[in-house]
Write an enzyme that holds these catalytic residues in place. Structure first.
Site, PDB file in Angstrom:
ATOM      1  N   ASP A  43     -32.546 -11.769  21.932  1.00  0.00           N
ATOM      2  CA  ASP A  43     -33.424 -12.182  20.839  1.00  0.00           C
ATOM      3  C   ASP A  43     -34.375 -13.298  21.278  1.00  0.00           C
ATOM      4  OD1 ASP A  43     -31.758 -10.513  19.419  1.00  0.00           O
ATOM      5  OD2 ASP A  43     -31.251 -11.987  17.880  1.00  0.00           O
ATOM      6  N   HIS A 185     -29.917 -14.587  24.223  1.00  0.00           N
ATOM      7  CA  HIS A 185     -31.313 -14.979  24.034  1.00  0.00           C
ATOM      8  C   HIS A 185     -31.970 -15.081  25.409  1.00  0.00           C
ATOM      9  CE1 HIS A 185     -29.191 -16.223  20.400  1.00  0.00           C
ATOM     10  NE2 HIS A 185     -30.336 -16.059  19.771  1.00  0.00           N
TER      11      HIS A 185
END
Ligand code: NI
Length: 233
Positions: A43, A185
């Site tokens: 993400d 991430h």
């Protein structure tokens, strides 16, 4: 052209487990014990300083992943987005500005989703770009605005907090199981390094790395718009 404009979102947001539920026509499980599947998801990118290195590593290790992009990070990183798709990764939507949506007005939610969708579509063309909500949250009155599948996660090593490769690797290896969706991430060097080590370690345990779309397919699930999937129990 796109079914999102034609299909009403009739489903409430649900958490739906995926793994191990599928059975082939002959009765054998698609997700077997011998071959295990996981989906790595990244993400908050793309970020030029870290995402390119991750893509290099994924290619070298033959692993597919899913990227949920923040719309305002896309400008200047169009080549990375094109590369994700070209190299077999799934590209999804993580809203435009990564704001907390649970208090937002409906028009703001709609904009946060549609602006990113348009930015991705301008690079990759028309397709369904599945959604991951920042913080996993959406206001109840805006559920009808989500006309793609929503993807949550089942393994969260809190990589943004520790920023420590070894801690991230250990946390994932402790929690992972067949059918897991792992949240990372790709904007942190520690997460990229951890991801590549996780792939190495899990390849040795006969795990295969697939996109979220493929993981659902292998689980015998036909993704429905407006339904949230997390998999992995
Ligand atoms: Ni995020």
């Amino acid at each position: 052209m796109k079914k999102r404009y034609m299909m009403p979102a009739v489903h409430a947001l649900l958490l739906t487990g995926c793994a191990g539920s599928a059975v082939e026509a002959d009765g054998s499980a698609i997700l077997s014990e011998e071959i295990k599947y996981v989906a790595l998801t990244f993400d908050d990118g793309p970020r030029s300083s870290t995402t390119a290195q991750l893509l290099d590593g994924l290619k070298e290790q033959g692993a597919a992943a899913t990227f949920f992009l923040v719309g305002e990070e896309i400008a200047g990183n169009e080549e990375l987005v094109a590369r994700m798709a070209a190299e077999g990764h799934q590209v999804g939507n993580h809203t435009w500005s990564h704001m907390r949506l649970e208090e937002a007005a409906a028009d703001v939610v709609e904009q946060e989703i549609s602006r990113t969708e348009e930015a991705i579509r301008s690079i990759l063309g028309g397709s369904d770009y599945w959604l991951r909500l920042p913080y996993g949250l959406l206001p109840q009155h805006t559920e009808h605005l989500v006309q793609v599948p929503l993807i949550k996660w089942s393994v969260d090593p809190r990589d943004w907090e520790s920023r420590n490769k070894d801690a991230i690797v250990s946390s994932v290896l402790e929690q992972v199981k067949n059918g897991s969706i792992i949240l990372l991430h790709d904007i942190y060097p520690s997460s990229v390094e951890a991801a590549l080590e996780i792939i190495d370690r899990l390849h040795a345990e006969d795990y295969r790395f697939v996109t979220v779309e493929e993981l659902l397919r292998l689980s015998g699930i036909i993704p429905e718009n407006g339904v949230m999937y997390r998999c992995g129990g």
